[in-house]
Design a protein around this motif. Structure first.
Motif, PDB file in Angstrom:
ATOM      1  N   CYS A  76       0.843  -1.192   0.000  1.00 47.63           N
ATOM      2  CA  CYS A  76       0.000   0.000   0.000  1.00 47.63           C
ATOM      3  C   CYS A  76       0.881   1.245   0.000  1.00 47.63           C
ATOM      4  N   CYS A 133       0.211   2.968   3.810  1.00 45.69           N
ATOM      5  CA  CYS A 133       0.594   2.341   5.076  1.00 45.69           C
ATOM      6  C   CYS A 133       1.650   1.265   4.889  1.00 45.69           C
ATOM      7  N   CYS A 177      -4.471  -0.036   0.061  1.00 45.97           N
ATOM      8  CA  CYS A 177      -5.255  -1.137   0.598  1.00 45.97           C
ATOM      9  C   CYS A 177      -6.678  -0.639   0.869  1.00 45.97           C
ATOM     10  N   CYS A 234      -7.160   1.958   3.703  1.00 45.34           N
ATOM     11  CA  CYS A 234      -6.632   3.282   3.375  1.00 45.34           C
ATOM     12  C   CYS A 234      -7.515   3.952   2.325  1.00 45.34           C
TER      13      CYS A 234
HETATM   14 ZN    ZN Z   1      -2.968   0.997   3.437  1.00 42.95          ZN
END
Ligand code: ZN
Ligand code: ZN
Length: 141
Positions: free
Chosen positions: A10, A13, A27, A30
């Motif tokens: 991602c 993150c 992801c 997120c």
């Molecule tokens: Zn993420």
């Protein structure tokens, strides 16, 4: 086993996730967060018309960096008549949305088109040469 090619980190993150193949490399949690943030910004602008990144950031809690990203992703746009601009990443002139000014976008897309066409040409030539060689081998047999 998930397809390794579509498992990506991602961009926010860093967690590994199954990428669907389209949209930002984020992801699902997120992306959901991102949509919520974007929802806040959009709601604020709906109510207030125009605002600076700083004003939006103060009112919504969304960072100015994120707001600028929305601009480069063309999710937000600086309206006509606004004194605020962002810069074309190629020539640095003032634009209102995205990454390139109209001129640079046009030039880039025609350059890309040219590159693709010359590549396709080379490929076609190579294929013809191979076909020629195959003919010779066949004749020998
Ligand atoms: Zn993420
Ligand atoms: Zn430009």
């Amino acid at each position: 086993m998930p397809d390794k090619a579509s498992v990506l980190a991602c961009s926010r993150c860093g967690r590994m996730f199954q990428y669907s193949g389209f949209g930002p490399v984020c992801c699902s949690s997120c992306r959901e967060f991102d949509d919520t943030e974007f929802g806040k910004v959009r709601a604020y602008l709906d109510e207030n018309g125009t605002a600076t990144a700083y004003e939006i950031s103060q009112a919504t809690g969304v960072t100015e960096k994120t707001i600028r990203r929305y601009l480069t992703e063309s999710r937000l746009e600086i309206p006509e008549g606004s004194p605020i601009f962002i810069q074309c990443t190629v020539c640095g002139c003032d634009i209102r949305s995205g990454k390139y000014c109209m001129d640079c976008a046009k030039r880039l897309s025609s350059e890309l088109q040219g590159a693709y066409m010359s590549f396709a040409g080379d490929k076609a030539k190579t294929v013809n040469e191979n076909t020629g060689r195959m003919h010779i081998t066949k004749k020998r047999d």
